[in-house]
Motif scaffolding. Structure first.
Motif, PDB file in Angstrom:
ATOM      1  N   ILE A  80      34.569  31.105 104.540  1.00 56.40           N
ATOM      2  CA  ILE A  80      34.363  32.548 104.343  1.00 56.40           C
ATOM      3  C   ILE A  80      32.893  32.909 104.498  1.00 56.40           C
ATOM      4  N   PHE A  81      31.998  32.122 103.906  1.00 56.00           N
ATOM      5  CA  PHE A  81      30.579  32.469 103.940  1.00 56.00           C
ATOM      6  C   PHE A  81      29.878  31.956 105.195  1.00 56.00           C
ATOM      7  N   SER A  82      30.637  31.342 106.090  1.00 54.15           N
ATOM      8  CA  SER A  82      30.119  31.053 107.417  1.00 54.15           C
ATOM      9  C   SER A  82      30.237  32.271 108.328  1.00 54.15           C
TER      10      SER A  82
ATOM     11  N   CYS B  81      31.767  40.842 109.512  1.00 55.38           N
ATOM     12  CA  CYS B  81      31.781  41.427 110.854  1.00 55.38           C
ATOM     13  C   CYS B  81      32.795  40.686 111.722  1.00 55.38           C
ATOM     14  N   GLY B  82      33.374  41.397 112.659  1.00 59.72           N
ATOM     15  CA  GLY B  82      34.261  40.752 113.625  1.00 59.72           C
ATOM     16  C   GLY B  82      35.647  40.499 113.071  1.00 59.72           C
ATOM     17  N   ASN B  83      36.372  39.640 113.766  1.00 52.67           N
ATOM     18  CA  ASN B  83      37.762  39.354 113.440  1.00 52.67           C
ATOM     19  C   ASN B  83      37.846  38.301 112.344  1.00 52.67           C
ATOM     20  N   THR B  84      38.538  38.626 111.250  1.00 50.56           N
ATOM     21  CA  THR B  84      38.687  37.682 110.134  1.00 50.56           C
ATOM     22  C   THR B  84      40.128  37.184 110.010  1.00 50.56           C
ATOM     23  N   PHE B  85      40.881  37.265 111.108  1.00 51.55           N
ATOM     24  CA  PHE B  85      42.299  36.904 111.056  1.00 51.55           C
ATOM     25  C   PHE B  85      42.493  35.453 110.618  1.00 51.55           C
ATOM     26  N   ILE B  86      41.690  34.539 111.172  1.00 50.60           N
ATOM     27  CA  ILE B  86      41.829  33.113 110.820  1.00 50.60           C
ATOM     28  C   ILE B  86      41.548  32.907 109.334  1.00 50.60           C
ATOM     29  N   ASN B  87      40.530  33.604 108.812  1.00 48.82           N
ATOM     30  CA  ASN B  87      40.204  33.475 107.398  1.00 48.82           C
ATOM     31  C   ASN B  87      41.324  34.009 106.514  1.00 48.82           C
TER      32      ASN B  87
END
Length: 323
Positions: free
Chosen positions: A176-178, A202-208
């Motif tokens: 998460i903090f990467s 920022c950006g796409n967080t779908f994988i997270n």
């Protein structure tokens, strides 16, 4: 998390352009009711001290009273330790922010708090599962209870509850903090929890988000299903008992644990099974307030008031202190 410094002043310190990376967050907490900060400070301080005192008493009497040297109370004392650690990760930070009237928290501090919240929450889920297994063996297989739930097995179960969570939580926190955080640095929450932090990425967080679902399924839903299965078998066994007194005693030993399970899992599952963006910020804060503060406050009260053995041990302890 509550502050009187103007938003513009804090944003100039910690928030840059959309192309720059944040180095600090601001926990907004309950800034929408900032007039009541003094009342909130006093209330949270009283709750924190009450949780510390009640759980410390449970740990003391379960470790010192000979009548409570059983696996059930061994698990309960470890559960109380987790509860103390859990609220210590969250409430003192809230009190400091209330007192300083600020909510500034560095990214490293935010990551550390999130890591410990997840680790202790996961440990609590697994401990509740171990406690349900203990009740299952005690009621459904009483003749082999002493053999199955010996001290070595209990120690291994508790150790596995603690150790199995650590690598998963560290990995998820690092993931998460990467992410890159830019733009707004204001977390509309009183702790660094997954849903509000992900909203600032920022950006796409779908994988997270998928990773959050997977971890929640492993450490929340799977233990919950195991608990339900255990209690299904326990209830079937109790209903087969011919003695009404035996049924009442069996239900009494399980009811406290079952109430705690419903309270904890009910709020935790709603929070972490919809990390973003379905959950509104106000509902997220309310649920987090419930399972980070109210549930730890209720747990020792539930276990104490609904358990005759603990009440007797508490009376003995008080009589010794007064004589």
């Amino acid at each position: 998390m509550f502050f009187f410094m103007t938003i513009d002043e804090q944003r100039t310190r910690t928030e840059k352009s959309n192309d720059s990376t944040l180095i600090e967050f601001i926990l907004l907490g309950f800034s929408d009711i900032s007039r009541h900060q003094g009342l909130l400070f006093g209330m949270f301080l009283l709750i924190y001290l009450t949780i510390l005192m009640c759980n410390s008493i449970i740990i003391l009497i379960t470790r010192t009273d000979p009548a409570l040297q059983t696996p059930m109370y061994f698990f309960l004392s470890n559960f109380s330790v987790v509860e103390i650690c859990y609220v210590t990760v969250t409430i003192p930070r809230m009190l400091v922010d209330l007192y300083n009237q600020k909510g500034n928290i560095s990214i490293s501090e935010c990551a550390t708090q999130m890591c410990f919240i997840l680790m202790l929450g996961g440990t609590e889920c697994l401990l509740l599962t171990a406690m349900s297994y203990d009740r299952y063996v005690a009621i459904c297989n009483p003749l082999h209870y002493a053999l199955v739930m010996n001290h070595r097995v209990c120690v291994h179960l508790v150790a596995s509850c603690w150790l199995s969570v650590i690598p998963v939580v560290i990995g998820q926190t690092y993931q998460i903090f990467s992410l890159r955080f830019c733009g707004s640095n204001r977390i509309n929450h009183f702790i660094c929890d997954i849903p509000p932090v992900l909203k600032l990425a920022c950006g796409n967080t779908f994988i997270n988000e998928i990773a959050v679902y997977v971890v929640a399924m492993v450490f929340v839903m799977v233990p919950f299903v195991l608990i339900i299965v255990s209690y299904g078998k326990i209830i079937c066994t109790i209903l087969k008992l011919s003695s009404a007194k035996g049924k009442a005693k069996a239900f009494s030993t399980c009811s406290s644990h079952l109430i705690v399970v419903v309270l904890f899992y009910g709020t935790a599952s709603v929070t972490y099974l919809q990390p973003k963006p379905d959950q509104s910020e106000s509902i997220g804060k309310l649920l987090s307030l419930f399972y980070t503060i109210l549930v730890p406050l209720l747990n020792p009260i539930i276990y104490t008031l609904r358990n005759q053995d603990i009440m007797m041990a508490l009376r003995k302890l008080l009589s010794k202190m007064l004589t």
